[in-house]
Design a protein around this motif. Structure first.
Motif, PDB file in Angstrom:
ATOM      1  N   CYS A  66     -11.338  -5.607   9.928  1.00 12.88           N
ATOM      2  CA  CYS A  66     -11.021  -4.268  10.450  1.00 12.88           C
ATOM      3  C   CYS A  66     -10.204  -4.317  11.731  1.00 12.88           C
ATOM      4  CB  CYS A  66     -12.310  -3.458  10.638  1.00 12.88           C
ATOM      5  SG  CYS A  66     -13.024  -2.955   9.057  1.00 12.88           S
ATOM      6  N   ARG A  67      -9.731  -5.502  12.096  1.00 14.50           N
ATOM      7  CA  ARG A  67      -8.827  -5.613  13.249  1.00 14.50           C
ATOM      8  C   ARG A  67      -7.421  -5.243  12.787  1.00 14.50           C
ATOM      9  NH1 ARG A  67     -11.448 -11.090  14.626  1.00 14.50           N
ATOM     10  NH2 ARG A  67     -13.247 -10.401  15.828  1.00 14.50           N
ATOM     11  N   ARG A  68      -7.257  -3.996  12.511  1.00 12.64           N
ATOM     12  CA  ARG A  68      -5.989  -3.429  12.046  1.00 12.64           C
ATOM     13  C   ARG A  68      -6.028  -1.942  12.373  1.00 12.64           C
ATOM     14  NH1 ARG A  68      -5.676  -4.712   6.138  1.00 12.64           N
ATOM     15  NH2 ARG A  68      -7.182  -6.313   6.573  1.00 12.64           N
ATOM     16  N   PRO A  69      -4.884  -1.311  12.483  1.00 10.76           N
ATOM     17  CA  PRO A  69      -4.906   0.131  12.741  1.00 10.76           C
ATOM     18  C   PRO A  69      -5.367   0.898  11.510  1.00 10.76           C
ATOM     19  CG  PRO A  69      -2.643  -0.719  12.703  1.00 10.76           C
ATOM     20  CD  PRO A  69      -3.555  -1.884  12.503  1.00 10.76           C
ATOM     21  N   GLY A  70      -5.871   2.107  11.740  1.00 11.67           N
ATOM     22  CA  GLY A  70      -6.170   2.995  10.625  1.00 11.67           C
ATOM     23  C   GLY A  70      -4.893   3.293   9.855  1.00 11.67           C
ATOM     24  N   PHE A  71      -5.027   3.842   8.674  1.00 10.96           N
ATOM     25  CA  PHE A  71      -3.850   4.085   7.837  1.00 10.96           C
ATOM     26  C   PHE A  71      -4.090   5.274   6.911  1.00 10.96           C
ATOM     27  CE2 PHE A  71      -6.519   0.720   6.102  1.00 10.96           C
ATOM     28  CZ  PHE A  71      -6.788   1.155   4.813  1.00 10.96           C
ATOM     29  N   ASP A  72      -2.985   5.854   6.480  1.00 12.25           N
ATOM     30  CA  ASP A  72      -3.050   6.962   5.530  1.00 12.25           C
ATOM     31  C   ASP A  72      -3.139   6.411   4.112  1.00 12.25           C
ATOM     32  OD1 ASP A  72      -2.893   8.876   7.514  1.00 12.25           O
ATOM     33  OD2 ASP A  72      -0.712   9.089   7.352  1.00 12.25           O
ATOM     34  N   VAL A  73      -3.894   7.119   3.298  1.00 12.87           N
ATOM     35  CA  VAL A  73      -4.046   6.774   1.885  1.00 12.87           C
ATOM     36  C   VAL A  73      -3.550   7.976   1.075  1.00 12.87           C
ATOM     37  CG1 VAL A  73      -5.651   6.118   0.056  1.00 12.87           C
ATOM     38  CG2 VAL A  73      -6.078   5.363   2.418  1.00 12.87           C
ATOM     39  N   PRO A  74      -2.427   7.825   0.381  1.00 12.84           N
ATOM     40  CA  PRO A  74      -1.919   8.943  -0.419  1.00 12.84           C
ATOM     41  C   PRO A  74      -2.849   9.274  -1.590  1.00 12.84           C
ATOM     42  CG  PRO A  74      -0.171   7.361   0.036  1.00 12.84           C
ATOM     43  CD  PRO A  74      -1.473   6.709   0.434  1.00 12.84           C
ATOM     44  N   LEU A  89      -6.134   7.684  -5.820  1.00 13.21           N
ATOM     45  CA  LEU A  89      -5.581   7.241  -4.543  1.00 13.21           C
ATOM     46  C   LEU A  89      -4.600   6.102  -4.783  1.00 13.21           C
ATOM     47  CD1 LEU A  89      -8.882   7.089  -2.454  1.00 13.21           C
ATOM     48  CD2 LEU A  89      -7.369   9.033  -2.822  1.00 13.21           C
ATOM     49  N   GLU A  90      -3.526   6.098  -4.016  1.00 17.75           N
ATOM     50  CA  GLU A  90      -2.570   4.996  -4.082  1.00 17.75           C
ATOM     51  C   GLU A  90      -3.228   3.772  -3.434  1.00 17.75           C
ATOM     52  OE1 GLU A  90       1.407   4.294  -1.698  1.00 17.75           O
ATOM     53  OE2 GLU A  90       1.645   5.825  -3.257  1.00 17.75           O
ATOM     54  N   PRO A  91      -3.255   2.642  -4.127  1.00 17.52           N
ATOM     55  CA  PRO A  91      -3.988   1.481  -3.595  1.00 17.52           C
ATOM     56  C   PRO A  91      -3.447   0.961  -2.264  1.00 17.52           C
ATOM     57  CG  PRO A  91      -3.522   1.188  -5.922  1.00 17.52           C
ATOM     58  CD  PRO A  91      -2.767   2.409  -5.475  1.00 17.52           C
ATOM     59  N   GLY A  92      -2.163   0.685  -2.161  1.00 16.22           N
ATOM     60  CA  GLY A  92      -1.504   0.267  -0.937  1.00 16.22           C
ATOM     61  C   GLY A  92      -2.352  -0.545   0.037  1.00 16.22           C
ATOM     62  N   GLU A  93      -2.458  -0.055   1.253  1.00 14.52           N
ATOM     63  CA  GLU A  93      -3.178  -0.759   2.323  1.00 14.52           C
ATOM     64  C   GLU A  93      -4.661  -0.904   2.002  1.00 14.52           C
ATOM     65  OE1 GLU A  93      -3.472  -2.980   5.742  1.00 14.52           O
ATOM     66  OE2 GLU A  93      -1.659  -2.276   4.723  1.00 14.52           O
ATOM     67  N   LEU A  94      -5.225   0.070   1.287  1.00 13.53           N
ATOM     68  CA  LEU A  94      -6.629  -0.009   0.884  1.00 13.53           C
ATOM     69  C   LEU A  94      -6.853  -1.231  -0.008  1.00 13.53           C
ATOM     70  CD1 LEU A  94      -8.960   1.928   1.551  1.00 13.53           C
ATOM     71  CD2 LEU A  94      -8.477   3.106  -0.600  1.00 13.53           C
ATOM     72  N   ALA A  95      -5.935  -1.469  -0.928  1.00 16.48           N
ATOM     73  CA  ALA A  95      -6.044  -2.625  -1.826  1.00 16.48           C
ATOM     74  C   ALA A  95      -5.849  -3.936  -1.062  1.00 16.48           C
ATOM     75  CB  ALA A  95      -5.027  -2.518  -2.954  1.00 16.48           C
ATOM     76  N   ARG A  96      -4.971  -3.941  -0.062  1.00 19.12           N
ATOM     77  CA  ARG A  96      -4.789  -5.160   0.735  1.00 19.12           C
ATOM     78  C   ARG A  96      -6.067  -5.511   1.487  1.00 19.12           C
ATOM     79  NH1 ARG A  96       0.320  -3.271   0.343  1.00 19.12           N
ATOM     80  NH2 ARG A  96       0.317  -1.755   2.023  1.00 19.12           N
ATOM     81  N   LEU A  97      -6.695  -4.498   2.102  1.00 19.77           N
ATOM     82  CA  LEU A  97      -7.962  -4.721   2.806  1.00 19.77           C
ATOM     83  C   LEU A  97      -9.029  -5.219   1.831  1.00 19.77           C
ATOM     84  CD1 LEU A  97      -9.998  -4.376   5.176  1.00 19.77           C
ATOM     85  CD2 LEU A  97     -10.247  -1.989   4.421  1.00 19.77           C
ATOM     86  N   ARG A  98      -9.174  -4.546   0.704  1.00 16.99           N
ATOM     87  CA  ARG A  98     -10.189  -4.925  -0.270  1.00 16.99           C
ATOM     88  C   ARG A  98      -9.919  -6.331  -0.811  1.00 16.99           C
ATOM     89  NH1 ARG A  98     -11.620  -5.618  -5.244  1.00 16.99           N
ATOM     90  NH2 ARG A  98     -13.631  -4.873  -5.997  1.00 16.99           N
ATOM     91  N   GLY A  99      -8.661  -6.641  -1.070  1.00 16.01           N
ATOM     92  CA  GLY A  99      -8.308  -7.959  -1.588  1.00 16.01           C
ATOM     93  C   GLY A  99      -8.670  -9.073  -0.622  1.00 16.01           C
ATOM     94  N   GLU A 100      -8.421  -8.837   0.660  1.00 12.91           N
ATOM     95  CA  GLU A 100      -8.782  -9.819   1.683  1.00 12.91           C
ATOM     96  C   GLU A 100     -10.295 -10.079   1.668  1.00 12.91           C
ATOM     97  OE1 GLU A 100      -9.066  -9.776   6.532  1.00 12.91           O
ATOM     98  OE2 GLU A 100      -7.323  -8.803   5.615  1.00 12.91           O
ATOM     99  N   LEU A 101     -11.063  -9.011   1.600  1.00 12.35           N
ATOM    100  CA  LEU A 101     -12.521  -9.154   1.578  1.00 12.35           C
ATOM    101  C   LEU A 101     -13.000  -9.771   0.264  1.00 12.35           C
ATOM    102  CD1 LEU A 101     -13.391  -5.768   3.278  1.00 12.35           C
ATOM    103  CD2 LEU A 101     -13.718  -8.056   4.268  1.00 12.35           C
ATOM    104  N   ALA A 150      -7.768   6.685   6.495  1.00 11.64           N
ATOM    105  CA  ALA A 150      -8.838   5.686   6.520  1.00 11.64           C
ATOM    106  C   ALA A 150      -9.037   5.244   7.964  1.00 11.64           C
ATOM    107  CB  ALA A 150      -8.479   4.492   5.644  1.00 11.64           C
ATOM    108  N   VAL A 151     -10.287   5.312   8.443  1.00 12.17           N
ATOM    109  CA  VAL A 151     -10.579   4.983   9.837  1.00 12.17           C
ATOM    110  C   VAL A 151     -11.500   3.776   9.976  1.00 12.17           C
ATOM    111  CG1 VAL A 151     -10.178   7.351  10.626  1.00 12.17           C
ATOM    112  CG2 VAL A 151     -12.495   6.647   9.974  1.00 12.17           C
ATOM    113  N   GLY A 152     -11.973   3.240   8.852  1.00  8.81           N
ATOM    114  CA  GLY A 152     -12.865   2.090   8.904  1.00  8.81           C
ATOM    115  C   GLY A 152     -13.539   1.855   7.570  1.00  8.81           C
ATOM    116  N   VAL A 153     -14.642   1.108   7.620  1.00 11.35           N
ATOM    117  CA  VAL A 153     -15.421   0.788   6.420  1.00 11.35           C
ATOM    118  C   VAL A 153     -16.886   1.087   6.706  1.00 11.35           C
ATOM    119  CG1 VAL A 153     -16.139  -1.049   4.821  1.00 11.35           C
ATOM    120  CG2 VAL A 153     -13.788  -1.019   5.709  1.00 11.35           C
ATOM    121  N   ASP A 154     -17.514   1.808   5.776  1.00 15.96           N
ATOM    122  CA  ASP A 154     -18.945   2.102   5.879  1.00 15.96           C
ATOM    123  C   ASP A 154     -19.725   1.164   4.981  1.00 15.96           C
ATOM    124  OD1 ASP A 154     -19.092   4.252   7.729  1.00 15.96           O
ATOM    125  OD2 ASP A 154     -18.398   5.651   6.187  1.00 15.96           O
TER     126      ASP A 154
END
Length: 175
Positions: A66-74, A89-101, A150-154
């Motif tokens: 989560c050491r990254r800025p928040g981002f918009d999810v279309p 939802l467009e995967p974009g940055e959300l998919a990159r975060l999820r893929g890393e995890l 998106a502002v973080g992960v719960d």
């Protein structure tokens, strides 16, 4: 924190959304989801069932990821779930975060969490397919693309229906 005996219950991770965006999606869910089945607020599931006994490791990895800025999810459209409806939802940055995890947690992933990621917000489920088709048609007719922030992960603990919120890891503020 968790009740006695729930420490091994699975962990559910969701994208934490800006409060105003979350309320907009939750209002749709309250409008369309059968009230007697609606135990959860609207959410974007990242992982459905991580091992509860790995909570410490999950939190450590989230701090790093989560050491990254928040981002918009279309939000790009409406999709049928057969017995419900969802916003796509467009995967974009959300998919990159999820893929890393997912790469970090690969040995722990269930079959469902190891599958492809198709982010969405379920606004209706558990209804007759004809009702769902009508909802999809109505939502599609008035749909205009928009974005949620998106502002973080719960992190939640799955308790057989309801979830217990354990932690929110927020993204770093933009520079």
């Amino acid at each position: 924190m968790a009740e006695a005996g729930t420490g091994d219950a699975p962990l559910v991770l969701t994208a934490a959304l800006d409060a105003e965006d979350a309320e907009r999606l939750d209002a749709l869910r309250r409008e369309h989801f059968p009230a007697h089945r609606n135990e959860l607020a609207a959410h974007v599931t990242l992982f459905h069932a991580l091992p509860g006994e790995r909570l410490g490791e999950v939190l450590d990895d989230l701090r790093s990821a989560c050491r990254r800025p928040g981002f918009d999810v279309p939000v790009t459209g409406v999709r049928s779930l057969g017995r419900g409806a969802a916003l796509v939802l467009e995967p974009g940055e959300l998919a990159r975060l999820r893929g890393e995890l997912a790469r970090r947690w690969q040995p722990w992933l269930t079959r469902q969490d190891a599958q492809g990621f198709r982010p969405h917000v379920t606004v209706q489920n558990f209804v007759d397919p004809a009702v769902a088709r009508t909802t999809v048609a109505d939502l599609s007719a008035s749909f205009a693309p928009f974005a949620v922030r998106a502002v973080g992960v719960d992190v939640h603990r799955y308790l057989g229906g309801p979830w217990e919120h354990l932690h929110r890891e927020e993204f770093d503020a933009p520079a």
